[in-house]
Design a protein around this motif. Structure first.
Motif, PDB file in Angstrom:
ATOM      1  N   ALA A 268       3.233   2.847  -0.682  1.00  0.00           N
ATOM      2  CA  ALA A 268       2.897   2.159   0.824  1.00  0.00           C
ATOM      3  C   ALA A 268       1.770   2.859   1.342  1.00  0.00           C
ATOM      4  CB  ALA A 268       4.157   2.323   1.577  1.00  0.00           C
ATOM      5  N   LEU A 269       1.781   4.004   0.814  1.00  0.00           N
ATOM      6  CA  LEU A 269       0.323   4.128   1.473  1.00  0.00           C
ATOM      7  C   LEU A 269      -0.891   4.362   0.860  1.00  0.00           C
ATOM      8  CD1 LEU A 269       1.302   8.398   1.644  1.00  0.00           C
ATOM      9  CD2 LEU A 269       0.936   6.981   3.295  1.00  0.00           C
ATOM     10  N   TYR A 270      -1.353   3.711  -0.496  1.00  0.00           N
ATOM     11  CA  TYR A 270      -1.773   3.491  -0.670  1.00  0.00           C
ATOM     12  C   TYR A 270      -2.532   2.284  -1.038  1.00  0.00           C
ATOM     13  CZ  TYR A 270      -3.270   7.131  -5.036  1.00  0.00           C
ATOM     14  OH  TYR A 270      -3.742   8.608  -5.228  1.00  0.00           O
ATOM     15  N   LYS A 271      -2.041   1.183  -0.476  1.00  0.00           N
ATOM     16  CA  LYS A 271      -1.976   0.200   0.562  1.00  0.00           C
ATOM     17  C   LYS A 271      -2.632   0.597   1.709  1.00  0.00           C
ATOM     18  CE  LYS A 271       0.315  -3.879   0.804  1.00  0.00           C
ATOM     19  NZ  LYS A 271       1.574  -4.951   1.059  1.00  0.00           N
ATOM     20  N   ASP A 272      -1.980   1.054   2.739  1.00  0.00           N
ATOM     21  CA  ASP A 272      -2.138   1.355   4.274  1.00  0.00           C
ATOM     22  C   ASP A 272      -3.838   1.816   3.679  1.00  0.00           C
ATOM     23  OD1 ASP A 272      -0.188   0.173   4.882  1.00  0.00           O
ATOM     24  OD2 ASP A 272       0.467   2.846   5.376  1.00  0.00           O
ATOM     25  N   ALA A 273      -4.149   2.937   2.711  1.00  0.00           N
ATOM     26  CA  ALA A 273      -5.640   2.647   2.364  1.00  0.00           C
ATOM     27  C   ALA A 273      -6.298   2.256   2.502  1.00  0.00           C
ATOM     28  CB  ALA A 273      -5.135   4.721   1.406  1.00  0.00           C
ATOM     29  N   GLU A 274      -6.345   1.012   1.594  1.00  0.00           N
ATOM     30  CA  GLU A 274      -7.230  -0.010   0.869  1.00  0.00           C
ATOM     31  C   GLU A 274      -7.752  -0.582   2.247  1.00  0.00           C
ATOM     32  OE1 GLU A 274      -5.111  -1.447  -2.525  1.00  0.00           O
ATOM     33  OE2 GLU A 274      -5.206  -0.031  -3.270  1.00  0.00           O
ATOM     34  N   SER A 275      -6.459  -1.036   2.137  1.00  0.00           N
ATOM     35  CA  SER A 275      -7.049  -1.585   3.643  1.00  0.00           C
ATOM     36  C   SER A 275      -7.635  -0.960   4.899  1.00  0.00           C
ATOM     37  CB  SER A 275      -5.806  -2.143   4.707  1.00  0.00           C
ATOM     38  OG  SER A 275      -4.800  -1.365   5.112  1.00  0.00           O
ATOM     39  N   SER A 276      -7.651   0.011   5.485  1.00  0.00           N
ATOM     40  CA  SER A 276      -7.887   0.690   5.981  1.00  0.00           C
ATOM     41  C   SER A 276      -9.850   0.831   6.306  1.00  0.00           C
ATOM     42  CB  SER A 276      -7.568   2.038   6.178  1.00  0.00           C
ATOM     43  OG  SER A 276      -8.189   2.792   7.125  1.00  0.00           O
ATOM     44  N   ASP A 277      -9.748   1.383   7.367  1.00  0.00           N
ATOM     45  CA  ASP A 277     -11.775   0.935   7.789  1.00  0.00           C
ATOM     46  C   ASP A 277     -12.043   3.049   7.544  1.00  0.00           C
ATOM     47  OD1 ASP A 277     -12.153  -1.124   8.459  1.00  0.00           O
ATOM     48  OD2 ASP A 277     -12.197  -1.041  10.244  1.00  0.00           O
ATOM     49  N   GLU A 278     -11.210   3.732   7.443  1.00  0.00           N
ATOM     50  CA  GLU A 278     -11.551   5.285   7.318  1.00  0.00           C
ATOM     51  C   GLU A 278     -12.177   5.287   6.067  1.00  0.00           C
ATOM     52  OE1 GLU A 278     -11.623   7.247   9.979  1.00  0.00           O
ATOM     53  OE2 GLU A 278     -10.412   6.053  11.279  1.00  0.00           O
ATOM     54  N   PRO A 279     -13.482   6.120   5.851  1.00  0.00           N
ATOM     55  CA  PRO A 279     -13.651   6.117   4.596  1.00  0.00           C
ATOM     56  C   PRO A 279     -12.567   7.826   4.041  1.00  0.00           C
ATOM     57  CG  PRO A 279     -14.865   7.379   5.967  1.00  0.00           C
ATOM     58  CD  PRO A 279     -13.783   6.408   6.824  1.00  0.00           C
ATOM     59  N   MET A 280     -12.242   8.959   4.886  1.00  0.00           N
ATOM     60  CA  MET A 280     -11.381   9.426   3.774  1.00  0.00           C
ATOM     61  C   MET A 280     -10.093   9.659   3.912  1.00  0.00           C
ATOM     62  SD  MET A 280     -13.532  12.577   3.060  1.00  0.00           S
ATOM     63  CE  MET A 280     -11.828  13.935   3.545  1.00  0.00           C
ATOM     64  N   ALA A 281      -9.087   7.800   3.953  1.00  0.00           N
ATOM     65  CA  ALA A 281      -8.265   7.453   3.976  1.00  0.00           C
ATOM     66  C   ALA A 281      -7.486   8.050   2.368  1.00  0.00           C
ATOM     67  CB  ALA A 281      -8.319   5.956   4.309  1.00  0.00           C
ATOM     68  N   MET A 282      -8.662   6.692   1.188  1.00  0.00           N
ATOM     69  CA  MET A 282      -8.006   7.127   0.028  1.00  0.00           C
ATOM     70  C   MET A 282      -8.123   8.537  -0.623  1.00  0.00           C
ATOM     71  SD  MET A 282      -7.007   5.105  -2.326  1.00  0.00           S
ATOM     72  CE  MET A 282      -7.539   3.524  -1.782  1.00  0.00           C
ATOM     73  N   GLN A 283      -8.815   9.534   0.109  1.00  0.00           N
ATOM     74  CA  GLN A 283      -8.930  10.765  -0.477  1.00  0.00           C
ATOM     75  C   GLN A 283      -7.406  11.787   0.321  1.00  0.00           C
ATOM     76  OE1 GLN A 283     -11.344  12.955  -3.009  1.00  0.00           O
ATOM     77  NE2 GLN A 283      -9.568  14.258  -2.445  1.00  0.00           N
ATOM     78  N   VAL A 284      -7.004  11.235   1.107  1.00  0.00           N
ATOM     79  CA  VAL A 284      -5.841  12.028   2.140  1.00  0.00           C
ATOM     80  C   VAL A 284      -4.845  11.348   0.771  1.00  0.00           C
ATOM     81  CG1 VAL A 284      -4.587  12.065   3.886  1.00  0.00           C
ATOM     82  CG2 VAL A 284      -6.902  12.053   4.587  1.00  0.00           C
ATOM     83  N   VAL A 285      -4.636  10.468   0.663  1.00  0.00           N
ATOM     84  CA  VAL A 285      -3.506   9.516   0.297  1.00  0.00           C
ATOM     85  C   VAL A 285      -3.300  10.923  -1.454  1.00  0.00           C
ATOM     86  CG1 VAL A 285      -1.898   7.930  -0.953  1.00  0.00           C
ATOM     87  CG2 VAL A 285      -3.894   7.464   0.891  1.00  0.00           C
ATOM     88  N   ARG A 286      -4.855  10.702  -1.866  1.00  0.00           N
ATOM     89  CA  ARG A 286      -4.479  11.317  -3.235  1.00  0.00           C
ATOM     90  C   ARG A 286      -3.939  12.816  -3.629  1.00  0.00           C
ATOM     91  NH1 ARG A 286     -10.109   8.628  -3.811  1.00  0.00           N
ATOM     92  NH2 ARG A 286     -10.104   6.792  -5.092  1.00  0.00           N
ATOM     93  N   ASP A 287      -5.358  13.191  -1.747  1.00  0.00           N
ATOM     94  CA  ASP A 287      -4.712  15.569  -2.295  1.00  0.00           C
ATOM     95  C   ASP A 287      -3.306  14.906  -1.559  1.00  0.00           C
ATOM     96  OD1 ASP A 287      -7.325  15.947  -2.200  1.00  0.00           O
ATOM     97  OD2 ASP A 287      -7.128  15.640   0.391  1.00  0.00           O
ATOM     98  N   PHE A 288      -2.542  14.110  -0.873  1.00  0.00           N
ATOM     99  CA  PHE A 288      -1.350  13.835  -0.603  1.00  0.00           C
ATOM    100  C   PHE A 288      -0.388  13.438  -1.907  1.00  0.00           C
ATOM    101  CE2 PHE A 288       2.804  11.647   0.324  1.00  0.00           C
ATOM    102  CZ  PHE A 288       3.504  12.513   0.799  1.00  0.00           C
ATOM    103  N   GLU A 289      -0.992  12.838  -2.767  1.00  0.00           N
ATOM    104  CA  GLU A 289       0.243  12.241  -3.919  1.00  0.00           C
ATOM    105  C   GLU A 289      -0.838  13.905  -5.386  1.00  0.00           C
ATOM    106  OE1 GLU A 289      -0.058   9.313  -7.805  1.00  0.00           O
ATOM    107  OE2 GLU A 289      -2.288   9.360  -6.588  1.00  0.00           O
ATOM    108  N   GLU A 290      -1.441  15.029  -5.413  1.00  0.00           N
ATOM    109  CA  GLU A 290      -1.108  16.026  -5.637  1.00  0.00           C
ATOM    110  C   GLU A 290      -0.456  16.876  -5.189  1.00  0.00           C
ATOM    111  OE1 GLU A 290      -2.431  18.592  -8.690  1.00  0.00           O
ATOM    112  OE2 GLU A 290      -3.538  15.996  -8.043  1.00  0.00           O
ATOM    113  N   ASN A 291      -0.369  16.662  -4.247  1.00  0.00           N
ATOM    114  CA  ASN A 291       0.737  18.174  -3.576  1.00  0.00           C
ATOM    115  C   ASN A 291       2.301  17.278  -4.240  1.00  0.00           C
ATOM    116  OD1 ASN A 291      -0.527  19.664  -1.970  1.00  0.00           O
ATOM    117  ND2 ASN A 291      -0.123  18.118  -0.403  1.00  0.00           N
TER     118      ASN A 291
END
Length: 255
Positions: A169-192
């Motif tokens: 769900a987070l990756y889907k939201d990040a892909e549709s987001s206009d925020e440039p850092m949205a995908m990185q935030v999700v990747r960081d969360f996945e690393e956690n």
């Protein structure tokens, strides 16, 4: 016996504790993978050291030496050949002299044997105390095992939900987001999530240690019990039987 908390054997109380742990899991916290389940894990480490100290303080060799010394002394007074006279006895002494010599030797030996018996009784009481301690340690080990398993089950369920629901769900939201850092935030969360999953593996290793410790405790305890049984047999049977044989042997000699 150690029981798995998974499946039909999981009681309501255990399920409630697992849910409580699970509700406290926040994978947005990068420090979680470092502290999750550490109290239970430290308990296992300290517990292993406690068992080791118990083993170090024991001296089964000393008990073995006392038992050997007892048997040597019991056999040293030759009851079976008591009535047989040597050539010197035949020439210079009669049955009365023979009895007096035997009694003197017996009395000296009896003093030594009674001393060994007292030492064995002291050792027996210490061993009985140790057996009780190992009963408590065994129950404590079961508690550590169950505690670790609760953390593992709660962690595995949280990771499964993250991978099957939250992360997609987070990756889907990040892909549709206009925020440039949205995908990185999700990747960081996945690393956690990945680090937390490794933490669960560490807890499984500690659980395996607890599982291996249970039969080790019982092995040490059973060895103590065997020593107690041997001491009890010696004090209650071997020594009284020896004294009884001495009395019988003396009664067969006519002064």
């Amino acid at each position: 016996m150690l029981r798995s908390l998974v499946g039909s054997e999981m009681c309501i109380r255990d399920r409630a504790k697992i849910d409580q742990i699970k509700n406290q899991i926040d994978l947005r916290n990068s420090q979680l993978s470092s502290v999750y389940g550490t109290n239970a894990q430290k308990g296992i480490a300290q517990f292993s050291e406690q068992i080791l100290s118990e083993v170090r303080s024991k001296d089964a060799g000393e008990v073995g030496e006392l038992m050997t010394d007892l048997l040597v002394k019991v056999n040293d007074v030759d009851i079976q050949n008591f009535g047989e006279k040597s050539l010197i006895d035949k020439l210079f002494g009669g049955p009365k002299k023979q009895v007096e010599k035997y009694l003197a030797r017996y009395q000296n030996m009896e003093t030594q044997i009674d001393k060994i018996s007292a030492q064995l009784e002291t050792a027996r009481m210490e061993l009985l105390k140790d057996i009780g301690v190992f009963d408590k340690l065994y129950e404590q080990n079961i508690d550590y095992f169950k505690d670790l398993e609760r953390y593992i089950i709660a962690g595995e369920e949280a990771v499964a939900e993250m991978r099957s629901q939250t992360l997609p769900a987070l990756y889907k939201d990040a892909e549709s987001s206009d925020e440039p850092m949205a995908m990185q935030v999700v990747r960081d969360f996945e690393e956690n999530v990945n680090r937390f999953e490794k933490r669960i593996f560490d807890l499984k290793t500690s659980k395996a240690v607890a599982l291996q410790t249970a039969p080790q405790i019982k092995l040490i305890q059973n060895n103590d019990q065997l020593l107690v049984d041997k001491i009890t047999d010696s004090v209650n049977n071997t020594i009284p039987l020896w004294k009884s044989q001495v009395v019988i042997a003396l009664s067969l000699i006519h002064i």
